[in-house]
Design a protein around this motif. Structure first.
Motif, mmCIF file in Angstrom:
data_model
loop_
_atom_site.group_PDB
_atom_site.id
_atom_site.type_symbol
_atom_site.label_atom_id
_atom_site.label_comp_id
_atom_site.label_asym_id
_atom_site.label_seq_id
_atom_site.Cartn_x
_atom_site.Cartn_y
_atom_site.Cartn_z
ATOM 1 N N VAL A 181 38.778 -9.198 -12.051
ATOM 2 C CA VAL A 181 38.878 -8.570 -13.368
ATOM 3 C C VAL A 181 40.278 -8.874 -13.894
ATOM 4 N N PRO A 182 40.418 -9.828 -14.800
ATOM 5 C CA PRO A 182 41.757 -10.179 -15.292
ATOM 6 C C PRO A 182 42.454 -8.992 -15.952
ATOM 7 N N LYS A 183 43.736 -8.815 -15.650
ATOM 8 C CA LYS A 183 44.552 -7.746 -16.231
ATOM 9 C C LYS A 183 45.927 -8.313 -16.570
ATOM 10 N N THR A 184 46.612 -7.636 -17.487
ATOM 11 C CA THR A 184 47.936 -8.087 -17.898
ATOM 12 C C THR A 184 49.037 -7.107 -17.495
ATOM 13 N N GLY A 185 48.720 -5.831 -17.357
ATOM 14 C CA GLY A 185 49.743 -4.847 -17.037
ATOM 15 C C GLY A 185 50.224 -4.960 -15.599
ATOM 16 N N ARG A 186 51.487 -4.647 -15.383
ATOM 17 C CA ARG A 186 52.064 -4.729 -14.040
ATOM 18 C C ARG A 186 52.138 -3.371 -13.358
ATOM 19 N N GLU A 187 51.725 -2.319 -14.040
ATOM 20 C CA GLU A 187 51.761 -0.994 -13.442
ATOM 21 C C GLU A 187 50.395 -0.557 -12.927
ATOM 22 N N TYR A 210 44.977 -14.179 -7.427
ATOM 23 C CA TYR A 210 44.065 -14.752 -6.435
ATOM 24 C C TYR A 210 43.162 -15.735 -7.155
ATOM 25 N N ASN A 211 43.015 -16.921 -6.595
ATOM 26 C CA ASN A 211 42.244 -17.988 -7.252
ATOM 27 C C ASN A 211 42.719 -18.207 -8.686
ATOM 28 N N GLU A 212 44.030 -18.142 -8.869
ATOM 29 C CA GLU A 212 44.685 -18.374 -10.155
ATOM 30 C C GLU A 212 44.343 -17.319 -11.206
ATOM 31 N N VAL A 213 43.841 -16.183 -10.774
ATOM 32 C CA VAL A 213 43.539 -15.079 -11.696
ATOM 33 C C VAL A 213 44.456 -13.911 -11.371
ATOM 34 N N TYR A 214 45.167 -13.419 -12.376
ATOM 35 C CA TYR A 214 46.003 -12.237 -12.197
ATOM 36 C C TYR A 214 45.188 -11.027 -12.610
ATOM 37 N N GLY A 215 44.913 -10.149 -11.670
ATOM 38 C CA GLY A 215 44.117 -8.975 -11.983
ATOM 39 C C GLY A 215 43.664 -8.264 -10.734
ATOM 40 N N LEU A 216 42.542 -7.535 -10.864
ATOM 41 C CA LEU A 216 41.926 -6.824 -9.747
ATOM 42 C C LEU A 216 40.860 -7.718 -9.116
ATOM 43 N N HIS A 217 40.761 -7.671 -7.791
ATOM 44 C CA HIS A 217 39.810 -8.518 -7.078
ATOM 45 C C HIS A 217 38.963 -7.626 -6.172
ATOM 46 N N LEU A 218 37.688 -7.532 -6.501
ATOM 47 C CA LEU A 218 36.789 -6.606 -5.822
ATOM 48 C C LEU A 218 35.716 -7.364 -5.048
ATOM 49 N N ARG A 276 35.128 -3.086 -1.958
ATOM 50 C CA ARG A 276 36.452 -3.026 -1.359
ATOM 51 C C ARG A 276 37.408 -3.803 -2.271
ATOM 52 N N VAL A 277 38.656 -3.386 -2.300
ATOM 53 C CA VAL A 277 39.667 -4.076 -3.102
ATOM 54 C C VAL A 277 40.426 -5.063 -2.227
ATOM 55 N N TYR A 278 40.464 -6.320 -2.647
ATOM 56 C CA TYR A 278 41.297 -7.303 -1.954
ATOM 57 C C TYR A 278 42.723 -7.150 -2.470
ATOM 58 N N HIS A 325 30.797 -6.096 -18.976
ATOM 59 C CA HIS A 325 30.650 -6.100 -20.423
ATOM 60 C C HIS A 325 29.780 -4.959 -20.954
ATOM 61 N N GLY A 326 28.965 -4.341 -20.097
ATOM 62 C CA GLY A 326 28.147 -3.219 -20.540
ATOM 63 C C GLY A 326 28.653 -1.886 -20.042
ATOM 64 N N PHE A 327 28.966 -1.815 -18.759
ATOM 65 C CA PHE A 327 29.340 -0.542 -18.136
ATOM 66 C C PHE A 327 30.854 -0.338 -18.019
ATOM 67 N N GLY A 328 31.642 -1.279 -18.500
ATOM 68 C CA GLY A 328 33.068 -1.045 -18.635
ATOM 69 C C GLY A 328 33.939 -1.334 -17.439
ATOM 70 N N LEU A 329 33.477 -2.115 -16.481
ATOM 71 C CA LEU A 329 34.321 -2.418 -15.325
ATOM 72 C C LEU A 329 35.601 -3.128 -15.749
ATOM 73 N N ASN A 330 35.498 -3.999 -16.743
ATOM 74 C CA ASN A 330 36.680 -4.737 -17.186
ATOM 75 C C ASN A 330 37.590 -3.928 -18.102
ATOM 76 N N ARG A 331 37.200 -2.690 -18.438
ATOM 77 C CA ARG A 331 37.999 -1.857 -19.332
ATOM 78 C C ARG A 331 38.968 -0.968 -18.571
ATOM 79 N N PHE A 332 38.978 -1.073 -17.253
ATOM 80 C CA PHE A 332 39.852 -0.224 -16.451
ATOM 81 C C PHE A 332 41.311 -0.419 -16.861
ATOM 82 N N ALA A 333 41.993 0.709 -17.140
ATOM 83 C CA ALA A 333 43.402 0.640 -17.524
ATOM 84 C C ALA A 333 44.200 1.810 -16.958
ATOM 85 N N LEU A 334 43.664 2.502 -15.960
ATOM 86 C CA LEU A 334 44.360 3.640 -15.371
ATOM 87 C C LEU A 334 45.400 3.142 -14.368
ATOM 88 N N ARG A 335 46.402 3.964 -14.115
ATOM 89 C CA ARG A 335 47.558 3.489 -13.353
ATOM 90 C C ARG A 335 47.645 4.078 -11.947
#
Length: 363
Positions: A105-111, A118-126, A143-145, A279-289
């Protein structure tokens, strides 16, 4: 397909069980609003878009309040396995397919928690375990990698597979489906140690134990091969041509090559889930810290998808099934959402001699 009315009842029971976990009525109300938000596939998943509670209330529910998230997970997963077992009742040698894969799940925030490259993607890897039987499809764990120096995706996938209940392993003929990211000898051996069958993708350069430098690319479709670094079982090789590329997979049973190819193709069910979850259930909308916020966000995604799947019929899209699930599992919330525009015009109605009340009829 087993009775849809029974499935709707199980969806209602599951929702009630999840909503009963928080100890206070305030938290229960917030959790109900959150679940309603995730079941509304027409609305982007942002906390301020929830009905009946504020964004700050949902933020505290997900990040701060001490309610038993583990109990919610246990309730959800138990309901998923029970639904699969019930669907297979009176079936002879039912086959359960367990797809494992990693999604980023690509993300931009560092917090944000667990964000890595991982695999040239900056974000969460599940790493996700996805169970498929007939028209029932459930995400039953993740599980979170966390990056280099932590358990690998292969190790996390085996950990997820080890959580399959013994009664499920006994009842079903379990097949594990995975792509070439899980082709390692450690994964193949781990799956066999669990007494599961597998169809796993392999790279074209994967060596066999033939004399000389022979790779799977040199072998025929449907041939029997032994892998160089895992020679303990003879496998069946399948080749699938897609345009200019050829994909290879191996099966733990000695089947015709076309059967292996068809079985391997069923792995794409988890790719469809990833698309729907993001895109439907919001997995990519995660923004909690917080890590707790991430776990609870994924819980809501998995729970909403499961409720929608329980209420889905052949004629319904996933969006329509989610709406049915909301009406079955959260009727009061749906009523409040439908009447919200009227309540906003309460003063206008009063000025013209109308009053607005809402009462529940006895049935």
């Amino acid at each position: 397909m087993w009775n849809l009315k029974l499935r709707g009842e199980r969806a209602s029971i599951l929702a009630d069980a999840l909503l009963a976990v928080p100890s206070s009525s305030y938290q229960q109300r917030s959790l109900k609003a959150a679940l309603g938000l995730f079941l509304d596939l027409k609305t982007k998943k942002a906390l301020h878009r929830a009905h009946t509670v504020s964004a700050s209330a949902l933020s505290r529910l997900l990040n701060v309040y001490e309610w038993d998230t583990a109990a919610c997970w246990a309730t959800l997963v138990q309901a998923q396995w029970e639904a699969l077992l019930l669907a297979a009742r009176r079936k002879h040698h039912p086959r359960l397919r367990l797809c494992v894969d990693l999604t980023s799940v690509p993300k931009t925030g560092r917090e944000l928690p667990f964000v890595r490259v991982y695999n040239e993607v900056y974000g969460l890897h599940l790493v996700v375990l996805y169970a498929v039987y007939g028209d029932l499809k459930f995400p039953v764990g993740y599980r979170v990698y966390r990056g280099k120096g932590t358990p690998s995706p292969v190790r996390l996938a085996l950990d997820l597979l080890s959580t399959v209940p013994p009664e499920v392993s006994r009842r079903f003929d379990v097949w594990v489906l995975a792509d070439s990211g899980f082709e390692s000898a450690a994964f193949l051996q781990g799956v066999r140690d669990l007494s599961f069958e597998f169809v796993v993708g392999v790279r074209s350069t994967r060596r066999t134990d033939h004399p000389g430098y022979v790779t799977v690319q040199d072998c025929q479709h449907g041939s029997w091969v032994n892998l160089a670094n895992w020679p303990w079982e003879t496998l069946t090789l399948a080749r699938v041509d897609r345009g200019e590329r050829t994909f290879f997979s191996v099966a733990s049973q000695l089947l015709p090559g076309d059967c292996v190819a068809r079985e391997g193709g069923r792995r794409w069910a988890i790719e469809s889930f990833f698309k729907e979850a993001k895109h439907g259930f919001g997995l990519n909308r995660f923004a909690l810290r917080t890590a707790q916020g991430l776990d609870r966000w994924v819980l809501l995604v998995f729970a909403a998808f499961t409720l929608a799947m329980l209420c889905r019929a052949d004629t319904l899209s996933l969006e329509q099934a989610a709406e049915v699930a909301a009406r079955v599992a959260l009727p009061l919330l749906v009523v409040q959402r439908l009447t919200a525009p009227l309540w906003q015009e309460e003063e206008f109605l009063r000025q013209h001699g109308y009053s607005l009340t809402l009462s529940r009829c006895k049935t």
